[in-house]
Design an enzyme around this catalytic site. Structure first.
Site, PDB file in Angstrom:
ATOM      1  N   LEU A  59       0.812  -1.233   0.000  1.00  0.00           N
ATOM      2  CA  LEU A  59       0.000   0.000   0.000  1.00  0.00           C
ATOM      3  C   LEU A  59       0.842   1.279   0.000  1.00  0.00           C
ATOM      4  O   LEU A  59       0.308   2.377  -0.131  1.00  0.00           O
ATOM      5  CB  LEU A  59      -0.956   0.001   1.198  1.00  0.00           C
ATOM      6  CG  LEU A  59      -2.076  -1.041   1.137  1.00  0.00           C
ATOM      7  CD1 LEU A  59      -2.786  -1.140   2.482  1.00  0.00           C
ATOM      8  CD2 LEU A  59      -3.085  -0.684   0.045  1.00  0.00           C
ATOM      9  N   PHE A  81      -6.780  -2.917   8.089  1.00  0.00           N
ATOM     10  CA  PHE A  81      -5.916  -3.522   9.113  1.00  0.00           C
ATOM     11  C   PHE A  81      -4.435  -3.373   8.780  1.00  0.00           C
ATOM     12  O   PHE A  81      -3.604  -3.404   9.681  1.00  0.00           O
ATOM     13  CB  PHE A  81      -6.187  -5.035   9.217  1.00  0.00           C
ATOM     14  CG  PHE A  81      -7.550  -5.400   9.712  1.00  0.00           C
ATOM     15  CD1 PHE A  81      -7.851  -5.329  11.063  1.00  0.00           C
ATOM     16  CD2 PHE A  81      -8.536  -5.822   8.833  1.00  0.00           C
ATOM     17  CE1 PHE A  81      -9.110  -5.674  11.525  1.00  0.00           C
ATOM     18  CE2 PHE A  81      -9.789  -6.178   9.289  1.00  0.00           C
ATOM     19  CZ  PHE A  81     -10.088  -6.101  10.633  1.00  0.00           C
ATOM     20  N   SER A 125      -6.155   1.290  18.510  1.00  0.00           N
ATOM     21  CA  SER A 125      -5.671   0.523  19.674  1.00  0.00           C
ATOM     22  C   SER A 125      -5.892   1.294  20.960  1.00  0.00           C
ATOM     23  O   SER A 125      -5.860   2.536  20.972  1.00  0.00           O
ATOM     24  CB  SER A 125      -4.172   0.273  19.471  1.00  0.00           C
ATOM     25  OG  SER A 125      -3.581  -0.173  20.657  1.00  0.00           O
ATOM     26  N   TYR A 150       4.909   3.462  16.813  1.00  0.00           N
ATOM     27  CA  TYR A 150       3.742   2.635  16.489  1.00  0.00           C
ATOM     28  C   TYR A 150       2.475   3.266  17.076  1.00  0.00           C
ATOM     29  O   TYR A 150       1.481   3.473  16.379  1.00  0.00           O
ATOM     30  CB  TYR A 150       3.924   1.196  17.021  1.00  0.00           C
ATOM     31  CG  TYR A 150       2.615   0.469  17.164  1.00  0.00           C
ATOM     32  CD1 TYR A 150       1.979  -0.073  16.047  1.00  0.00           C
ATOM     33  CD2 TYR A 150       1.971   0.363  18.406  1.00  0.00           C
ATOM     34  CE1 TYR A 150       0.746  -0.695  16.166  1.00  0.00           C
ATOM     35  CE2 TYR A 150       0.741  -0.258  18.535  1.00  0.00           C
ATOM     36  CZ  TYR A 150       0.138  -0.793  17.413  1.00  0.00           C
ATOM     37  OH  TYR A 150      -1.087  -1.391  17.533  1.00  0.00           O
ATOM     38  N   LYS A 154      -1.134   5.227  15.314  1.00  0.00           N
ATOM     39  CA  LYS A 154      -2.558   4.989  15.568  1.00  0.00           C
ATOM     40  C   LYS A 154      -3.250   6.319  15.899  1.00  0.00           C
ATOM     41  O   LYS A 154      -4.351   6.597  15.415  1.00  0.00           O
ATOM     42  CB  LYS A 154      -2.749   3.976  16.703  1.00  0.00           C
ATOM     43  CG  LYS A 154      -2.292   2.573  16.341  1.00  0.00           C
ATOM     44  CD  LYS A 154      -3.110   1.980  15.183  1.00  0.00           C
ATOM     45  CE  LYS A 154      -2.591   0.665  14.673  1.00  0.00           C
ATOM     46  NZ  LYS A 154      -3.202   0.201  13.433  1.00  0.00           N
ATOM     47  N   TYR A 177      -8.901  -1.457  19.894  1.00  0.00           N
ATOM     48  CA  TYR A 177      -8.847  -2.811  20.448  1.00  0.00           C
ATOM     49  C   TYR A 177      -8.057  -2.838  21.740  1.00  0.00           C
ATOM     50  O   TYR A 177      -7.020  -2.184  21.857  1.00  0.00           O
ATOM     51  CB  TYR A 177      -8.126  -3.789  19.516  1.00  0.00           C
ATOM     52  CG  TYR A 177      -8.462  -3.734  18.058  1.00  0.00           C
ATOM     53  CD1 TYR A 177      -9.743  -3.415  17.612  1.00  0.00           C
ATOM     54  CD2 TYR A 177      -7.488  -4.027  17.114  1.00  0.00           C
ATOM     55  CE1 TYR A 177     -10.034  -3.399  16.255  1.00  0.00           C
ATOM     56  CE2 TYR A 177      -7.769  -4.011  15.761  1.00  0.00           C
ATOM     57  CZ  TYR A 177      -9.046  -3.685  15.336  1.00  0.00           C
ATOM     58  OH  TYR A 177      -9.305  -3.670  13.995  1.00  0.00           O
ATOM     59  N   ASN A 199       4.034 -10.765  21.748  1.00  0.00           N
ATOM     60  CA  ASN A 199       2.808 -10.728  22.557  1.00  0.00           C
ATOM     61  C   ASN A 199       2.706 -11.957  23.463  1.00  0.00           C
ATOM     62  O   ASN A 199       3.265 -13.009  23.174  1.00  0.00           O
ATOM     63  CB  ASN A 199       1.575 -10.623  21.649  1.00  0.00           C
ATOM     64  CG  ASN A 199       1.574  -9.320  20.878  1.00  0.00           C
ATOM     65  OD1 ASN A 199       1.727  -9.318  19.658  1.00  0.00           O
ATOM     66  ND2 ASN A 199       1.440  -8.220  21.563  1.00  0.00           N
ATOM     67  N   ARG A 295       9.297  -4.787  31.324  1.00  0.00           N
ATOM     68  CA  ARG A 295       9.612  -4.444  29.933  1.00  0.00           C
ATOM     69  C   ARG A 295       9.389  -2.943  29.772  1.00  0.00           C
ATOM     70  O   ARG A 295       8.346  -2.430  30.191  1.00  0.00           O
ATOM     71  CB  ARG A 295       8.687  -5.231  29.006  1.00  0.00           C
ATOM     72  CG  ARG A 295       8.853  -4.924  27.533  1.00  0.00           C
ATOM     73  CD  ARG A 295       8.072  -5.891  26.661  1.00  0.00           C
ATOM     74  NE  ARG A 295       6.633  -5.657  26.698  1.00  0.00           N
ATOM     75  CZ  ARG A 295       5.748  -6.335  25.965  1.00  0.00           C
ATOM     76  NH1 ARG A 295       6.157  -7.288  25.156  1.00  0.00           N
ATOM     77  NH2 ARG A 295       4.463  -6.065  26.051  1.00  0.00           N
TER      78      ARG A 295
HETATM   79  C1  UD1 Z   1       1.237  -4.319  22.883  1.00  0.00           C
HETATM   80  C2  UD1 Z   1       1.393  -2.855  22.663  1.00  0.00           C
HETATM   81  C3  UD1 Z   1       0.130  -2.307  22.070  1.00  0.00           C
HETATM   82  C4  UD1 Z   1      -0.156  -2.986  20.775  1.00  0.00           C
HETATM   83  C5  UD1 Z   1      -0.205  -4.465  20.958  1.00  0.00           C
HETATM   84  C6  UD1 Z   1      -0.205  -5.048  19.554  1.00  0.00           C
HETATM   85  C7  UD1 Z   1       2.941  -1.973  24.342  1.00  0.00           C
HETATM   86  C8  UD1 Z   1       3.065  -1.163  25.572  1.00  0.00           C
HETATM   87  N1  UD1 Z   1       1.715  -2.171  23.892  1.00  0.00           N
HETATM   88  O1  UD1 Z   1       0.217  -4.510  23.869  1.00  0.00           O
HETATM   89  O2  UD1 Z   1       0.285  -0.947  21.826  1.00  0.00           O
HETATM   90  O3  UD1 Z   1      -1.374  -2.523  20.253  1.00  0.00           O
HETATM   91  O4  UD1 Z   1       0.930  -4.961  21.665  1.00  0.00           O
HETATM   92  O5  UD1 Z   1       0.138  -6.335  19.508  1.00  0.00           O
HETATM   93  O6  UD1 Z   1       3.897  -2.440  23.811  1.00  0.00           O
HETATM   94  N2  UD1 Z   1       4.166 -10.110  28.682  1.00  0.00           N
HETATM   95  C9  UD1 Z   1       5.025 -10.917  29.399  1.00  0.00           C
HETATM   96  N3  UD1 Z   1       5.891 -11.713  28.709  1.00  0.00           N
HETATM   97  C10 UD1 Z   1       5.945 -11.751  27.344  1.00  0.00           C
HETATM   98  C11 UD1 Z   1       5.045 -10.943  26.615  1.00  0.00           C
HETATM   99  C12 UD1 Z   1       4.181 -10.117  27.312  1.00  0.00           C
HETATM  100  O7  UD1 Z   1       5.031 -10.895  30.646  1.00  0.00           O
HETATM  101  O8  UD1 Z   1       6.771 -12.498  26.787  1.00  0.00           O
HETATM  102  C13 UD1 Z   1       3.205  -9.257  29.412  1.00  0.00           C
HETATM  103  C14 UD1 Z   1       3.383  -7.778  29.128  1.00  0.00           C
HETATM  104  O9  UD1 Z   1       4.267  -7.208  30.053  1.00  0.00           O
HETATM  105  C15 UD1 Z   1       1.952  -7.274  29.303  1.00  0.00           C
HETATM  106  C16 UD1 Z   1       1.080  -8.456  28.873  1.00  0.00           C
HETATM  107  O10 UD1 Z   1       1.922  -9.592  28.958  1.00  0.00           O
HETATM  108  O11 UD1 Z   1       1.697  -7.026  30.644  1.00  0.00           O
HETATM  109  C17 UD1 Z   1       0.544  -8.317  27.468  1.00  0.00           C
HETATM  110  O12 UD1 Z   1       1.611  -8.029  26.605  1.00  0.00           O
HETATM  111  P1  UD1 Z   1       1.431  -7.976  25.009  1.00  0.00           P
HETATM  112  O13 UD1 Z   1       0.748  -9.193  24.549  1.00  0.00           O
HETATM  113  O14 UD1 Z   1       2.776  -7.662  24.422  1.00  0.00           O
HETATM  114  O15 UD1 Z   1       0.422  -6.783  24.772  1.00  0.00           O
HETATM  115  P2  UD1 Z   1       0.512  -5.240  25.224  1.00  0.00           P
HETATM  116  O16 UD1 Z   1       1.858  -4.898  25.705  1.00  0.00           O
HETATM  117  O17 UD1 Z   1      -0.621  -4.989  26.139  1.00  0.00           O
END
Ligand code: UD1
Length: 339
Positions: A59, A81, A125, A150, A154, A177, A199, A295
């Site tokens: 795009l 998306f 987001s 990022y 948004k 979301y 994630n 993190r």
């Molecule tokens: C993150 C982004 C968000 C984005 C989304 C898209 C940040 C601050 N936020 O969301 O803007 O829209 O991804 O995918 O980066 N965790 C662990 N161990 C891991 C991975 C994650 O403990 O290996 C914890 C993180 O600290 C957090 C939770 O799990 O508390 C969710 O993490 P994650 O899935 O990465 O989502 P967000 O950080 O909420």
């Protein structure tokens, strides 16, 4: 009615294409396959019995986007998306994010603006709220300075769409979301992160299947009941359905404003340890994890106030976090050939 879904072979995009086709919409997908795979088309086709039209387009290529709109002049709405979504990568390479997430948005809106009446649904987001002061988070919570390029794309994306909608025939819904997780119950489509997942849920399932040694839990010294961060984990199928509901709202001219905003979450916050415990309980798998340092950039807690989505949009999350974890696990096993 023909709807363009950009990023339609990605995680949320593919589930949305399924729901659109189930509701009788004709779908054309644009995807550049940079973070998705062409096989997803087969998954969508297997579930719905219908293959969406597909164009492999980057795009950022303005001429290609213009050519697309000439070819598909029957497109009357876009669910957008396609975007890069790795927070850390965006800090390393901000221009990639500004070009990829905002350049393409401009070209799409230019194409759509030429139509008599058109609809635009934007994948936003809850990151726009930063660490909100009050929980649960309503759509009126103030937007905070973005913590990453990022997140900034948004916020700026929402502003660009609002500016354009105000002076054109485009009406738009911005969907913020919370944390999308899970997979389609058919296990024909699901999340396919390339490389090491950033994630939580894909990292959990990859650890349980033996692809990763150990899950790192990022910090247990947050001011929450068990010290780990709290998020609102929403099943991707519920999320996909919200897009169809939002699109119909625009088609039926039920929208109250040219641009509306809805939070999409379950309204329930769960800590990282609660997610791990739920995963172990639902799947019977023991998860190897350890607590490590926080993190950078993580917020303490975020969960949605769902009143506006429930009462105005008329959509409600129906599946639970446990449903999502069970489906994510089924999907991981299928992808790794263990089922
Ligand atoms: C993150 C982004 C968000 C984005 C989304 C898209 C940040 C601050 N936020 O969301 O803007 O829209 O991804 O995918 O980066 N965790 C662990 N161990 C891991 C991975 C994650 O403990 O290996 C914890 C993180 O600290 C957090 C939770 O799990 O508390 C969710 O993490 P994650 O899935 O990465 O989502 P967000 O950080 O909420």
């Amino acid at each position: 009615m023909k709807i363009l879904v950009t990023g339609g072979l990605g995680f949320i995009g593919s589930h949305t294409v399924v729901e659109l086709q189930n509701e009788g919409f004709d779908v054309v997908v644009i995807d550049d396959l940079s973070n998705s795979s062409i096989e997803v088309l087969d998954g969508i086709t297997a579930i719905t019995g219908k293959k969406p039209e597909f164009e492999q387009i980057d795009l950022r290529d303005k001429a290609a986007v213009q050519a697309f709109f000439s070819k598909y002049n029957d497109v009357s709405g876009i669910i957008h998306f396609a975007a890069s979504k790795a927070v850390g990568e965006s800090v390393e390479n901000p221009l990639l994010y500004y070009e990829n997430n905002l350049g393409s948005l401009v070209y799409l809106l230019q194409g759509l603006q030429q139509k008599e009446k058109s609809h635009f649904i934007f994948s936003s987001s809850c990151t726009v709220y930063g660490q909100a002061e009050k929980m649960p988070i309503t759509e009126d919570a103030p937007i905070q300075v973005a913590m990453s390029p990022y997140g900034n794309t948004k916020q700026i994306g929402e502003e660009i769409i609002t500016d354009v909608a105000n002076v054109s025939n485009i009406s738009a819904i911005l969907l913020r979301y919370f944390n999308p997780v899970g997979a389609h119950d058919s296990v024909m489509i699901g999340e396919l992160p390339k490389g090491t997942p950033q994630n939580l849920v894909p990292f959990i399932t990859q650890t349980a299947i033996g692809l990763r040694e150990q899950l790192s839990v990022f910090g247990d010294d947050y001011p929450t009941p068990d010290g780990t961060c709290i998020r609102d984990y929403i099943h991707v199928v519920d999320l996909a359905k919200a897009h169809v509901t939002a699109l119909k709202r625009l088609i039926d001219s039920k929208n109250a404003d040219k641009v509306e905003v809805f939070n999409l979450g379950t309204g329930k916050g769960n800590s990282v340890l609660e997610v791990i415990n739920a995963f172990e309980k639902v799947t019977g798998q023991k998860l190897n994890y350890k607590i490590v340092a926080r993190r950078a950039g993580d917020i303490t807690e975020a969960y949605a106030d769902t009143a506006k989505a429930n009462n105005v949009l008329g959509w409600k999350a129906e599946l639970t976090m446990e449903d999502a974890l069970a489906s994510a696990w089924k999907w991981e096993k299928k992808v790794r050939g263990k089922e």
